[in-house]
Design a protein around this motif. Structure first.
Motif, PDB file in Angstrom:
ATOM      1  N   ALA A  45       0.830  -1.206   0.000  1.00 14.25           N
ATOM      2  CA  ALA A  45       0.000   0.000   0.000  1.00 14.25           C
ATOM      3  C   ALA A  45       0.866   1.258   0.000  1.00 14.25           C
ATOM      4  N   VAL A  46       1.928   1.272   0.815  1.00 15.21           N
ATOM      5  CA  VAL A  46       2.839   2.425   0.837  1.00 15.21           C
ATOM      6  C   VAL A  46       3.445   2.634  -0.550  1.00 15.21           C
ATOM      7  N   VAL A  47       3.976   1.584  -1.120  1.00 15.51           N
ATOM      8  CA  VAL A  47       4.641   1.700  -2.418  1.00 15.51           C
ATOM      9  C   VAL A  47       3.627   2.054  -3.505  1.00 15.51           C
ATOM     10  N   ASP A  48       2.433   1.475  -3.447  1.00 15.60           N
ATOM     11  CA  ASP A  48       1.380   1.814  -4.418  1.00 15.60           C
ATOM     12  C   ASP A  48       1.084   3.311  -4.411  1.00 15.60           C
ATOM     13  N   LEU A  49       0.904   3.871  -3.206  1.00 21.04           N
ATOM     14  CA  LEU A  49       0.547   5.282  -3.094  1.00 21.04           C
ATOM     15  C   LEU A  49       1.699   6.194  -3.508  1.00 21.04           C
ATOM     16  N   PHE A  50       2.928   5.819  -3.151  1.00 24.75           N
ATOM     17  CA  PHE A  50       4.082   6.588  -3.611  1.00 24.75           C
ATOM     18  C   PHE A  50       4.216   6.502  -5.134  1.00 24.75           C
ATOM     19  N   GLN A  56       1.765  10.716 -11.149  1.00 20.91           N
ATOM     20  CA  GLN A  56       0.919  11.901 -11.350  1.00 20.91           C
ATOM     21  C   GLN A  56       1.724  13.191 -11.353  1.00 20.91           C
ATOM     22  N   SER A  57       2.658  13.305 -10.407  1.00 24.68           N
ATOM     23  CA  SER A  57       3.351  14.573 -10.209  1.00 24.68           C
ATOM     24  C   SER A  57       4.711  14.668 -10.887  1.00 24.68           C
ATOM     25  N   PHE A  58       5.415  13.537 -11.004  1.00 29.18           N
ATOM     26  CA  PHE A  58       6.792  13.561 -11.487  1.00 29.18           C
ATOM     27  C   PHE A  58       7.072  12.423 -12.475  1.00 29.18           C
ATOM     28  N   PRO A  59       6.343  12.354 -13.567  1.00 35.25           N
ATOM     29  CA  PRO A  59       6.547  11.232 -14.506  1.00 35.25           C
ATOM     30  C   PRO A  59       7.946  11.217 -15.118  1.00 35.25           C
ATOM     31  N   GLN A  60       8.672  12.312 -15.005  1.00 39.60           N
ATOM     32  CA  GLN A  60      10.001  12.412 -15.603  1.00 39.60           C
ATOM     33  C   GLN A  60      11.121  12.013 -14.643  1.00 39.60           C
ATOM     34  N   VAL A  61      10.798  11.422 -13.484  1.00 37.82           N
ATOM     35  CA  VAL A  61      11.811  11.071 -12.480  1.00 37.82           C
ATOM     36  C   VAL A  61      12.852  10.113 -13.063  1.00 37.82           C
TER      37      VAL A  61
END
Length: 182
Positions: A45-50, A56-61
């Motif tokens: 659940a933690v990894v899913d949400l991260f 959503q916010s940083f697709p270019q990471v």
């Protein structure tokens, strides 16, 4: 992710956090994330949400960086899910080979963080991860260390943020995402 599934994951994570009063000193209510590691569904659940937040916010990471020691628990799992590398941010003297370091002030002294010299390259986009955000000193120093190496810090992820300690104020130049707030 549907709101119901999101809420269920947050509830699962919350149920798997223990509080130890007066640890490490009287007056501190220590939030222990270790039970999350024992419960595969809570860890997922933690990894899913991260992962959802990153996409959503940083697709270019390009890289996930984890702060010693609990950032090492969640960071590599997130990096693997995203198909990117992982970089450990460690205390001085813990990494082999050439390193880049940064000293930062603590309440009563100074500490030093390091990354290996070849951990990131100029322009790489990094998400930084740890278990908790308290006063923000270590997270802020980690951001500055990565920037010293010319990486771009996209954001900072934590499982728990302690609102009363105002660590986010120290990170005003960065986007902070927390799963839970106390």
């Amino acid at each position: 992710m549907a709101d119901g599934a999101h809420h269920e994951k947050i509830e699962l994570i919350t149920r798997n956090i223990r509080t130890f009063p007066d640890f490490p000193v009287k007056g501190i209510n220590f939030k222990d994330v270790c039970p999350i590691l024992k419960e595969p569904s809570a860890l997922s659940a933690v990894v899913d949400l991260f992962e959802e937040q990153t996409k959503q916010s940083f697709p270019q990471v390009d890289i996930i960086a984890g702060i010693e020691a609990r950032g090492f628990l969640f960071g590599p799992l997130l990096a693997q899910r995203l198909g990117v590398g992982f970089v450990p941010v460690r205390k001085k003297g813990k990494l082999p080979g050439p390193t880049v370091s940064l000293s930062y002030a603590l309440e009563y002294g100074v500490d030093v963080l390091e990354i290996q010299e070849d951990a990131v390259t100029a322009g790489q986009k990094v998400v930084l991860i740890d278990d908790l955000l308290a006063t923000g000193g270590t997270m802020h120093a980690s951001c500055k260390l990565l920037e010293k190496h010319q990486a771009e810090v996209l954001g900072c992820f934590v499982v728990i943020k302690f609102k009363d300690l105002k660590g986010e104020e120290k990170l005003h130049d960065y986007r902070v995402f927390s799963l839970l707030q106390c």
